[in-house]
Write a protein that holds these residues in place. Structure first.
Motif, PDB file in Angstrom:
ATOM      1  N   ASP A 185      45.980  73.936  82.765  1.00  0.00           N
ATOM      2  CA  ASP A 185      44.879  73.714  83.703  1.00  0.00           C
ATOM      3  C   ASP A 185      43.731  72.923  83.086  1.00  0.00           C
ATOM      4  OD1 ASP A 185      45.618  74.820  86.201  1.00  0.00           O
ATOM      5  OD2 ASP A 185      45.369  76.844  85.397  1.00  0.00           O
ATOM      6  N   SER A 235      42.324  66.447  85.396  1.00  0.00           N
ATOM      7  CA  SER A 235      43.095  66.345  86.639  1.00  0.00           C
ATOM      8  C   SER A 235      43.508  64.909  86.937  1.00  0.00           C
ATOM      9  CB  SER A 235      42.269  66.905  87.806  1.00  0.00           C
ATOM     10  OG  SER A 235      41.041  66.204  87.945  1.00  0.00           O
ATOM     11  N   ALA A 236      42.683  63.932  86.550  1.00  0.00           N
ATOM     12  CA  ALA A 236      43.035  62.528  86.801  1.00  0.00           C
ATOM     13  C   ALA A 236      44.289  62.133  86.015  1.00  0.00           C
ATOM     14  CB  ALA A 236      41.869  61.616  86.428  1.00  0.00           C
ATOM     15  N   LYS A 237      44.381  62.609  84.787  1.00  0.00           N
ATOM     16  CA  LYS A 237      45.566  62.309  83.987  1.00  0.00           C
ATOM     17  C   LYS A 237      46.803  63.004  84.555  1.00  0.00           C
ATOM     18  CE  LYS A 237      43.325  61.331  79.561  1.00  0.00           C
ATOM     19  NZ  LYS A 237      43.261  61.679  78.110  1.00  0.00           N
ATOM     20  N   ARG A 238      46.632  64.228  84.970  1.00  0.00           N
ATOM     21  CA  ARG A 238      47.760  64.947  85.570  1.00  0.00           C
ATOM     22  C   ARG A 238      48.226  64.248  86.828  1.00  0.00           C
ATOM     23  NH1 ARG A 238      44.616  70.378  85.576  1.00  0.00           N
ATOM     24  NH2 ARG A 238      45.536  70.505  87.642  1.00  0.00           N
ATOM     25  N   GLN A 239      47.294  63.785  87.622  1.00  0.00           N
ATOM     26  CA  GLN A 239      47.659  63.107  88.860  1.00  0.00           C
ATOM     27  C   GLN A 239      48.389  61.792  88.571  1.00  0.00           C
ATOM     28  OE1 GLN A 239      44.385  62.485  91.504  1.00  0.00           O
ATOM     29  NE2 GLN A 239      45.629  61.601  93.140  1.00  0.00           N
ATOM     30  N   ALA A 240      47.930  61.054  87.574  1.00  0.00           N
ATOM     31  CA  ALA A 240      48.585  59.795  87.215  1.00  0.00           C
ATOM     32  C   ALA A 240      50.017  60.040  86.744  1.00  0.00           C
ATOM     33  CB  ALA A 240      47.786  59.074  86.135  1.00  0.00           C
ATOM     34  N   SER A 269      51.896  62.523  87.609  1.00  0.00           N
ATOM     35  CA  SER A 269      52.727  63.061  88.690  1.00  0.00           C
ATOM     36  C   SER A 269      53.452  61.976  89.456  1.00  0.00           C
ATOM     37  CB  SER A 269      51.870  63.897  89.649  1.00  0.00           C
ATOM     38  OG  SER A 269      50.945  63.079  90.346  1.00  0.00           O
ATOM     39  N   ALA A 270      53.026  60.720  89.310  1.00  0.00           N
ATOM     40  CA  ALA A 270      53.709  59.609  89.971  1.00  0.00           C
ATOM     41  C   ALA A 270      55.002  59.236  89.268  1.00  0.00           C
ATOM     42  CB  ALA A 270      52.785  58.389  90.032  1.00  0.00           C
TER      43      ALA A 270
END
Length: 286
Positions: A173, A177-182, A184-185
């Protein structure tokens, strides 16, 4: 490749069926020393034979039902796991064959983010013949790479993510979050802890996805975390015939453990001066 332990032909002990036989002394039933005799004589080899590596490195039956963690490392004689920050210079042709086979036998290859970056990891390559064998054994055609990273510090454009099978990113956690979102692609991102990646939660997440035969290739910090938490079941260690010199990283790094972890040698193979050792966690048979 020749076998040193268990001694071929002596692996079934009457007192302990199915357990490895101890090494015998020369002349007493066949210790194997598959190396040049330093006295100039012939090789001291008894009942030596080429080894079926698929059989030698087969997972135990229970590995298909619950997590079984196998580590694979190469080390110099003086304990170095890298030269110039990479393990590649330590391994020869025989080590690369074992490295490839262990990947082909696994459900997933588990690595730390530092290792992915330093070794420039790519996806697992599986030949058509091996894909058929994997499918026949109930495995996916290609095992994915699973990466442990507390910071999600991976480049989504790295060659690792140019794969037919999406990698799994095991993070926490606290990762931005931005890195996790990137990520996730290009990968499946799984949260396995709050401020750090919990190794137990990571293995549970893989098991939930049917990945119980876990091959970890490090790095040394991840290896130490798994072993220190009692989660490492097996270590496959290639000992390369060279001295790397002082100041090198070993196969475990990080904070000291409260006490050592006992390992039991169950197999030793040799080729071109390289030793291929297989250890299981637990005390030696009495």
């Amino acid at each position: 490749m020749r076998r040193i332990l268990p001694v071929p032909g002596f692996s079934d002990r009457p007192d302990r069926p199915g357990t490895p036989a101890p090494l015998a002394s020369p002349g007493a039933g066949g210790a194997i020393v598959a190396a040049d005799d330093p006295t100039g004589g012939d090789e001291v080899v008894a009942k030596a034979a080429e080894v079926d590596l698929d059989e030698a490195y087969a997972y135990p039956p229970g590995a298909g039902q619950t997590s079984y963690v196998r580590a694979n490392f190469v080390s110099s004689v003086d304990g170095a796991a890298e030269v110039g920050g990479r393990s590649g210079p330590l391994g020869g042709d025989a080590d690369r064959r074992v490295f490839q086979l262990l990947r082909w036998l696994s459900d997933v290859v588990l690595v730390g983010a530092g290792t992915v970056r330093h070794e420039n990891y790519g996806p697992v390559i599986v030949t058509p013949e091996r894909r058929d064998r994997r499918r026949g054994a109930g495995l996916a055609a290609v095992p994915p790479i699973a990466v442990v990273t507390a910071t999600a510090g991976l480049d989504p454009g790295a060659r690792l993510f140019d794969a037919e099978v999406r990698p799994v990113v095991l993070t926490c956690d606290a990762a931005p979050s931005a890195k996790r979102q990137a990520l996730s692609a290009v990968a499946e991102v799984v949260i396995c802890g709050d401020s750090t990646v919990d190794p137990t939660a990571a293995l549970a997440a893989l098991a939930e996805r049917g990945m119980t035969r876990v091959l970890t290739e490090g790095g040394p910090l991840l290896h130490a975390q798994l072993a220190g938490a009692g989660l490492l079941d097996e270590l496959c260690l290639t000992v390369a015939p060279l001295l790397a010199g002082p100041g090198r990283m070993g196969i475990v790094e990080g904070p000291p453990w409260p006490e050592p972890t006992t390992m039991r040698l169950v197999q030793a193979l040799v080729e071109d001066g390289n030793l291929f050792l297989r250890y299981l966690r637990g005390p030696r048979d009495s």
